[in-house]
Enzyme design. Structure first.
Site, PDB file in Angstrom:
ATOM      1  N   LYS A  14       0.829  -1.209   0.000  1.00  0.00           N
ATOM      2  CA  LYS A  14       0.000   0.000   0.000  1.00  0.00           C
ATOM      3  C   LYS A  14       0.866   1.263   0.000  1.00  0.00           C
ATOM      4  CE  LYS A  14      -2.271  -1.142   3.788  1.00  0.00           C
ATOM      5  NZ  LYS A  14      -1.787  -2.494   4.124  1.00  0.00           N
ATOM      6  N   ARG A  89     -10.034   0.317   7.674  1.00  0.00           N
ATOM      7  CA  ARG A  89      -9.666  -1.060   7.997  1.00  0.00           C
ATOM      8  C   ARG A  89     -10.818  -1.818   8.636  1.00  0.00           C
ATOM      9  NH1 ARG A  89      -3.867   0.123   8.122  1.00  0.00           N
ATOM     10  NH2 ARG A  89      -2.654  -1.764   8.440  1.00  0.00           N
ATOM     11  N   ARG A 128      11.560  -6.207   5.421  1.00  0.00           N
ATOM     12  CA  ARG A 128      11.406  -4.824   5.858  1.00  0.00           C
ATOM     13  C   ARG A 128      11.899  -4.669   7.299  1.00  0.00           C
ATOM     14  NH1 ARG A 128       5.522  -2.236   5.329  1.00  0.00           N
ATOM     15  NH2 ARG A 128       5.167  -3.159   7.363  1.00  0.00           N
ATOM     16  N   ARG A 134      10.990  -1.766  11.872  1.00  0.00           N
ATOM     17  CA  ARG A 134       9.702  -1.423  12.473  1.00  0.00           C
ATOM     18  C   ARG A 134       9.364  -2.416  13.578  1.00  0.00           C
ATOM     19  NH1 ARG A 134       4.846  -0.193   8.339  1.00  0.00           N
ATOM     20  NH2 ARG A 134       3.746  -1.539   9.816  1.00  0.00           N
ATOM     21  N   ARG A 145      -1.138  -9.675  12.911  1.00  0.00           N
ATOM     22  CA  ARG A 145      -1.669  -8.691  11.954  1.00  0.00           C
ATOM     23  C   ARG A 145      -2.421  -9.381  10.819  1.00  0.00           C
ATOM     24  NH1 ARG A 145       3.824  -6.012  10.946  1.00  0.00           N
ATOM     25  NH2 ARG A 145       2.848  -4.829   9.266  1.00  0.00           N
TER      26      ARG A 145
HETATM   27  P1  ATP Z   1       1.860  -1.877   4.368  1.00  0.00           P
HETATM   28  O1  ATP Z   1       0.712  -2.501   3.602  1.00  0.00           O
HETATM   29  O2  ATP Z   1       2.057  -0.436   4.014  1.00  0.00           O
HETATM   30  O3  ATP Z   1       3.106  -2.677   4.210  1.00  0.00           O
HETATM   31  P2  ATP Z   1       0.746  -2.355   7.109  1.00  0.00           P
HETATM   32  O4  ATP Z   1      -0.664  -2.632   6.707  1.00  0.00           O
HETATM   33  O5  ATP Z   1       1.447  -3.435   7.833  1.00  0.00           O
HETATM   34  O6  ATP Z   1       1.632  -1.878   5.939  1.00  0.00           O
HETATM   35  P3  ATP Z   1       0.330   0.291   8.351  1.00  0.00           P
HETATM   36  O7  ATP Z   1      -0.789   0.680   7.465  1.00  0.00           O
HETATM   37  O8  ATP Z   1       1.531   1.133   8.353  1.00  0.00           O
HETATM   38  O9  ATP Z   1       0.852  -1.162   8.113  1.00  0.00           O
HETATM   39  O10 ATP Z   1      -0.271   0.159   9.845  1.00  0.00           O
HETATM   40  C1  ATP Z   1       0.527  -0.263  10.930  1.00  0.00           C
HETATM   41  C2  ATP Z   1      -0.331  -0.443  12.183  1.00  0.00           C
HETATM   42  O11 ATP Z   1      -0.956   0.812  12.525  1.00  0.00           O
HETATM   43  C3  ATP Z   1      -1.506  -1.422  12.051  1.00  0.00           C
HETATM   44  O12 ATP Z   1      -1.108  -2.771  12.300  1.00  0.00           O
HETATM   45  C4  ATP Z   1      -2.471  -0.883  13.124  1.00  0.00           C
HETATM   46  O13 ATP Z   1      -2.076  -1.279  14.410  1.00  0.00           O
HETATM   47  C5  ATP Z   1      -2.279   0.613  13.016  1.00  0.00           C
HETATM   48  N1  ATP Z   1      -3.237   1.229  12.073  1.00  0.00           N
HETATM   49  C6  ATP Z   1      -2.941   1.840  10.889  1.00  0.00           C
HETATM   50  N2  ATP Z   1      -4.047   2.269  10.260  1.00  0.00           N
HETATM   51  C7  ATP Z   1      -5.087   1.920  11.053  1.00  0.00           C
HETATM   52  C8  ATP Z   1      -6.493   2.056  10.964  1.00  0.00           C
HETATM   53  N3  ATP Z   1      -7.070   2.633   9.895  1.00  0.00           N
HETATM   54  N4  ATP Z   1      -7.255   1.582  11.984  1.00  0.00           N
HETATM   55  C9  ATP Z   1      -6.709   0.997  13.059  1.00  0.00           C
HETATM   56  N5  ATP Z   1      -5.387   0.823  13.208  1.00  0.00           N
HETATM   57  C10 ATP Z   1      -4.572   1.267  12.228  1.00  0.00           C
HETATM   58 MG    MG Z   2       2.097   1.243   5.142  1.00  0.00          MG
END
Ligand code: ATP
Ligand code: MG
Length: 190
Positions: A14, A89, A128, A134, A145
């Site tokens: 993303k 989400r 990563r 991270r 996750r």
């Molecule tokens: P990517 O697809 O970019 O590799 P990702 O989905 O693992 O990454 P991020 O979108 O950066 O990660 O989100 C990291 C963390 O931040 C999530 O696991 C969650 O705990 C929190 N978070 C981010 N966005 C939201 C949201 N919209 N609602 C609730 N928690 C969120």
């Molecule tokens: Mg991200």
């Protein structure tokens, strides 16, 4: 460009694809993950709360996320379109986004769903971890996750389908091929 919602599992790309889309179409970018990591870095009240959830692979409660959404959206230049990366989400977040935009006479625009097999996702996230360190990119938290994604986020794909804006792109091993598919799709939308 219209608004874009980029949707997919952790590690689906993303953030990576958002950056190239922003560079090509000159739009705004809201990454809720980046917003939260920034709050943690600055040790704010929100950051302190968020850290506990993120380190456990859980989602931050909807009320908190929805609270920062409108503020972040209104801080971006109007009229150029925004890419929502990591939001919504949950169904509640999606309903809140739709309503927030409707209040401004804007709409959700286009949803891009990135579908990537779980083995590839795991490899990317572990990689990563080595490159960016991270805190939530360790094998135990990654597994949580994925679970949270399947339970709380994945059902949203059908919600977007019903809204008539779901567009799915499936990983076939080549970043350039996927990017070309996304660009030709978006070029035709403008
Ligand atoms: P990517 O697809 O970019 O590799 P990702 O989905 O693992 O990454 P991020 O979108 O950066 O990660 O989100 C990291 C963390 O931040 C999530 O696991 C969650 O705990 C929190 N978070 C981010 N966005 C939201 C949201 N919209 N609602 C609730 N928690 C969120
Ligand atoms: Mg991200």
């Amino acid at each position: 460009m219209k608004n874009i919602i980029i949707f997919g599992a952790p590690g689906s790309g993303k953030g990576t694809y958002s950056d190239v889309i922003v560079a090509r179409y000159g739009m705004g970018h809201i990454s809720t993950g980046d917003v939260l990591r920034n709050e943690i870095k600055n040790d704010t009240e929100l950051g302190k709360i968020a850290k506990g959830y993120i380190d456990n692979g859980q989602l931050i409660p909807d009320e908190l996320m929805i609270g920062i959404l409108a503020k972040t959206y209104d801080s971006l230049p109007a009229g150029k379109g925004v890419i929502f990366d990591g939001f919504p989400r949950t169904i509640a977040q999606a309903e809140a986004l739709k309503q927030m935009l409707a209040e401004r006479k804007h709409d959700m625009g286009i949803m891009l769903e990135l579908v990537v097999d779980e083995q590839t996702l795991l490899e990317r996230l572990l990689n990563r971890a080595k490159e960016q360190g991270r805190a939530d990119d360790n094998e135990e938290t990654i597994k949580k996750r994925f679970e949270v994604y399947h339970k709380q986020t994945e059902p949203l794909a059908v919600w977007f389908e019903k809204e008539g804006i779901r567009n799915t792109f499936t990983w076939n091993g080549s970043k350039d091929a996927m990017l070309n598919e996304i660009f030709s799709f978006l070029d035709a939308q403008k």
